[in-house]
Design an enzyme around this catalytic site. Structure first.
Site, PDB file in Angstrom:
ATOM      1  N   ASP A  20       3.974  -3.700   8.506  1.00 28.53           N
ATOM      2  CA  ASP A  20       3.068  -2.747   9.167  1.00 28.53           C
ATOM      3  C   ASP A  20       1.615  -3.190   8.959  1.00 28.53           C
ATOM      4  O   ASP A  20       0.832  -2.493   8.348  1.00 28.53           O
ATOM      5  CB  ASP A  20       3.299  -1.324   8.631  1.00 28.53           C
ATOM      6  CG  ASP A  20       3.063  -1.185   7.136  1.00 28.53           C
ATOM      7  OD1 ASP A  20       3.146  -2.208   6.405  1.00 28.53           O
ATOM      8  OD2 ASP A  20       2.774  -0.063   6.674  1.00 28.53           O
ATOM      9  N   HIS A  25      -0.719  -6.563  -2.637  1.00 28.67           N
ATOM     10  CA  HIS A  25       0.639  -6.032  -2.778  1.00 28.67           C
ATOM     11  C   HIS A  25       1.674  -6.888  -2.048  1.00 28.67           C
ATOM     12  O   HIS A  25       2.618  -7.404  -2.645  1.00 28.67           O
ATOM     13  CB  HIS A  25       0.705  -4.604  -2.224  1.00 28.67           C
ATOM     14  CG  HIS A  25      -0.219  -3.636  -2.854  1.00 28.67           C
ATOM     15  ND1 HIS A  25      -0.029  -3.143  -4.122  1.00 28.67           N
ATOM     16  CD2 HIS A  25      -1.361  -3.056  -2.381  1.00 28.67           C
ATOM     17  CE1 HIS A  25      -1.000  -2.291  -4.417  1.00 28.67           C
ATOM     18  NE2 HIS A  25      -1.817  -2.219  -3.374  1.00 28.67           N
ATOM     19  N   ASP A  26       1.507  -6.984  -0.733  1.00 29.95           N
ATOM     20  CA  ASP A  26       2.570  -7.546   0.105  1.00 29.95           C
ATOM     21  C   ASP A  26       2.787  -9.053  -0.042  1.00 29.95           C
ATOM     22  O   ASP A  26       3.908  -9.529   0.208  1.00 29.95           O
ATOM     23  CB  ASP A  26       2.323  -7.185   1.565  1.00 29.95           C
ATOM     24  CG  ASP A  26       2.459  -5.685   1.809  1.00 29.95           C
ATOM     25  OD1 ASP A  26       3.133  -5.019   1.007  1.00 29.95           O
ATOM     26  OD2 ASP A  26       1.879  -5.178   2.787  1.00 29.95           O
TER      27      ASP A  26
END
Length: 308
Positions: free
Chosen positions: A10, A238-239
């Site tokens: 996303d 994070h990702d």
């Protein structure tokens, strides 16, 4: 040897950086598809952002499929206060991508790719787990075809509420379906992703790399860092963590745990309940990342950007 992956995302600044890392010259990952889901912003914007990043890094032949536009049950939740109205504010990327999506829905891409595989595809969900849950519900046979689900989400504390991380909280019902599916799961939650900090000195190292990918990432981190002021010594990447793990697992330490998703609690909805001590007596169902080597993580990230 190449590892086949599907990135479900996303984008979102850190999602975009995960794709850039996966497509870089230091990666041995073969991206089979990129699927998008409602999360940081609406799915249409997230899809446009994924296409922009594909243009940036030259992923011309990787199919991009748009997926779920809302959670399974709850109202959509967004994080525009972190990523801006577009989901990728602060970058100089063209407004309209050249690359186009495929006509197939993300859920069907997931099912088709997995069912045609030899069980060698790893799913890398770095947004809410709506698409993955829908695919499992639509075709339960895919579970036996999933090599691993290596996800960013959860943790032993929260960032959306005091106990719930955003990706899990955004669609906890979907997360529960995935965690109870029996598929092998590796969790990169806030406990470890908050160790992947782009501090000011790291950002300075990045800004001397002279290519468009590095410049774009520097712009992303600069914008994204505003969400962390006063709380951390830099923006948390994070990702990119599950992608970094798939490239070099030795950067991380993991523990076998039982992990369950809370969907009924008045104050604990979306909590990832991580049982480190075997208190529940339930079968262990996940590996949970607890630590990363910050210097090696950042070196991998810089080397990836230098490769463009």
């Amino acid at each position: 040897m190449e590892k086949k992956i599907i990135i479900d995302c996303d984008p979102g600044h850190d999602d975009a950086m995960a794709i850039i890392l996966a497509a870089s010259g230091v990666s041995h990952l073969q991206i089979e598809a990129i699927t998008t889901v409602a999360g940081n912003v609406g799915v249409e914007k997230n899809t446009r952002n994924a296409l922009k990043i594909c243009d940036l890094v030259g992923l011309r032949d990787v199919p991009v499929a748009m997926g779920a536009d809302r959670p399974l049950i709850r109202e959509p939740l967004e994080a525009a206060h972190v990523h801006g109205k577009s989901g990728l504010d602060g970058t100089g990327l063209p407004e309209k991508p050249v690359k186009r999506t495929v006509d197939t829905h993300a859920v069907d891409i997931l099912i088709d790719k997995l069912m045609a595989s030899d069980g060698d595809i790893t799913l890398v969900p770095i947004g809410p787990l709506t698409n993955i849950a829908m695919a499992i519900r639509k075709e339960p046979l895919i579970v036996s075809k999933i090599n691993e689900i290596t996800l960013m989400g959860g943790g032993t504390y929260g960032n959306r509420t005091s106990v719930a991380e955003f990706n899990i909280y955004a669609d906890a019902e979907a997360a529960r379906i995935v965690f109870e599916s029996g598929a092998p799961i590796t969790i990169f939650g806030l406990d470890v992703t908050h160790q992947a900090l782009a501090s000011s000195d790291k950002l300075e190292e990045l800004t001397v790399i002279d290519n468009l990918a590095a410049t774009t990432v520097a712009d992303m981190i600069t914008f994204y860092s505003n969400a962390y002021k006063g709380n951390f010594a830099g923006a948390a990447l994070h990702d990119p963590c599950p992608i970094a793990y798939l490239i070099d697992p030795s950067i991380f330490e993991l523990r076998q745990v039982r992990a369950d998703i809370e969907t009924k609690g008045e104050f604990t909805y979306g909590m990832t309940v991580v049982d480190f001590k075997g208190a529940t007596g339930k079968t262990l169902n996940a590996r949970f990342a607890t630590w990363l080597d910050q210097d090696r993580f950042w070196q991998l990230f810089l080397d990836a950007l230098r490769s463009y």
